[in-house]
Design an enzyme around this catalytic site. Structure first.
Site, PDB file in Angstrom:
ATOM      1  N   SER A  64       0.815  -1.213   0.000  1.00  0.00           N
ATOM      2  CA  SER A  64       0.000   0.000   0.000  1.00  0.00           C
ATOM      3  C   SER A  64       0.850   1.264   0.000  1.00  0.00           C
ATOM      4  CB  SER A  64      -0.897   0.026   1.235  1.00  0.00           C
ATOM      5  OG  SER A  64      -1.629  -1.161   1.342  1.00  0.00           O
TER       6      SER A  64
HETATM    7  N1  SAH Z   1      -0.924  -4.983   3.962  1.00  0.00           N
HETATM    8  C1  SAH Z   1      -0.186  -5.253   2.743  1.00  0.00           C
HETATM    9  C2  SAH Z   1      -0.956  -4.855   1.503  1.00  0.00           C
HETATM   10  C3  SAH Z   1      -1.409  -6.063   0.863  1.00  0.00           C
HETATM   11  S1  SAH Z   1      -2.414  -6.016  -0.581  1.00  0.00           S
HETATM   12  C4  SAH Z   1       1.193  -4.627   2.771  1.00  0.00           C
HETATM   13  O1  SAH Z   1       1.483  -3.849   3.692  1.00  0.00           O
HETATM   14  O2  SAH Z   1       1.996  -4.936   1.890  1.00  0.00           O
HETATM   15  C5  SAH Z   1      -3.725  -7.049  -0.016  1.00  0.00           C
HETATM   16  C6  SAH Z   1      -3.374  -8.456   0.343  1.00  0.00           C
HETATM   17  O3  SAH Z   1      -4.576  -9.083   0.784  1.00  0.00           O
HETATM   18  C7  SAH Z   1      -2.850  -9.310  -0.815  1.00  0.00           C
HETATM   19  O4  SAH Z   1      -1.619  -9.855  -0.492  1.00  0.00           O
HETATM   20  C8  SAH Z   1      -3.924 -10.378  -0.987  1.00  0.00           C
HETATM   21  O5  SAH Z   1      -3.411 -11.638  -1.371  1.00  0.00           O
HETATM   22  C9  SAH Z   1      -4.521 -10.435   0.407  1.00  0.00           C
HETATM   23  N2  SAH Z   1      -5.873 -11.005   0.478  1.00  0.00           N
HETATM   24  C10 SAH Z   1      -6.925 -10.792  -0.358  1.00  0.00           C
HETATM   25  N3  SAH Z   1      -7.995 -11.520   0.048  1.00  0.00           N
HETATM   26  C11 SAH Z   1      -7.617 -12.173   1.173  1.00  0.00           C
HETATM   27  C12 SAH Z   1      -8.267 -13.091   2.071  1.00  0.00           C
HETATM   28  N4  SAH Z   1      -9.532 -13.464   1.905  1.00  0.00           N
HETATM   29  N5  SAH Z   1      -7.556 -13.572   3.115  1.00  0.00           N
HETATM   30  C13 SAH Z   1      -6.266 -13.212   3.319  1.00  0.00           C
HETATM   31  N6  SAH Z   1      -5.596 -12.373   2.518  1.00  0.00           N
HETATM   32  C14 SAH Z   1      -6.261 -11.845   1.454  1.00  0.00           C
END
Ligand code: SAH
Length: 217
Positions: A64
């Site tokens: 993000s």
């Molecule tokens: N917090 C992260 C941003 C990640 S982007 C950072 O600081 O880098 C969002 C993430 O959510 C992705 O890696 C995606 O695979 C995950 N995601 C999406 N749906 C999900 C679910 N149902 N359970 C767990 N993770 C999920």
């Protein structure tokens, strides 16, 4: 590697940008100053680690934008005794920032590749109060609640009930809400003695929250 002088300037500029954009909570600014974002981005984008934008990571996901990380962290009103649940570990950067303020972070990721990489990064930089679980974050961590704070870092189309149910009394949950590729905004929920209070806040753009564990990666 770029010269260290530029690196320090990048990091100074990074904090100034966060302040200029309206992050005022000193604990949040201190945490974001401490966490080495360059360890969480991919090799190819390392030089952009301290710029204020989202960057691609493995499995088609993104780390993000720093401002949004700061904003959501500030909304959580974290205290040092809090147990925090994060859905969507991704690179692990948001979890790392949370872990510098709160007592303990549980973070759930549906891609094994990302979860394992994040664990290695935490080991490498010596952050020991974060547990990464591989699974469907929509279910939360049913064996571990309640959580004082919950943060979701992928956009949900509707507020996941299972997560709200894992929120402690006086707990706060922050999530992006809205359709895939459509208008999304940040929502903050607070569990009070009179029920759940809701605030609708700034527009954002997040990858979607996807049901179920990822099949292969
Ligand atoms: N917090 C992260 C941003 C990640 S982007 C950072 O600081 O880098 C969002 C993430 O959510 C992705 O890696 C995606 O695979 C995950 N995601 C999406 N749906 C999900 C679910 N149902 N359970 C767990 N993770 C999920």
């Amino acid at each position: 590697m770029w010269p260290s002088r530029n690196k320090n300037m990048d990091r100074m500029e990074f904090l100034l940008t966060l302040r200029r954009r309206g992050i005022t909570d000193n604990a949040v600014l201190r945490a974001m100053d401490e966490v080495p974002r360059e360890k969480f981005v991919s090799e190819e984008t390392r030089e952009q680690a301290y710029q204020d934008h989202a960057l691609p990571i493995a499995c088609g996901q993104t780390i993000s934008q720093p401002y949004v990380v700061g904003y959501m962290t500030e909304l959580l009103e974290l205290a040092s005794h809090h147990r925090v649940l994060e859905i969507g570990t991704g690179s692990g950067y948001q979890a790392a920032v949370l872990s510098r303020i709160a007592a303990h972070v549980v973070s759930i990721e549906r891609y094994r590749t990302l979860a394992e990489k994040a664990r290695r990064t935490f080991d490498q930089i010596g952050y020991t109060n974060i547990d990464v679980l591989i699974g469907d974050g929509l279910e939360g961590a049913p064996n571990l609640p309640p959580f004082d704070r919950i943060i979701v870092t992928a956009a949900a189309e509707t507020i996941p009930d299972a997560l709200v149910n894992q929120l402690a009394d006086d707990g706060i949950m922050v999530l992006p809400l809205g359709p895939k590729n459509g208008p999304q905004h940040i929502v903050r929920l607070r569990r009070t003695k009179d029920g759940i209070e809701r605030e609708d806040l700034i527009p954002v753009r997040f990858v979607p929250l996807v049901e179920g564990r990822a099949k292969e990666l």
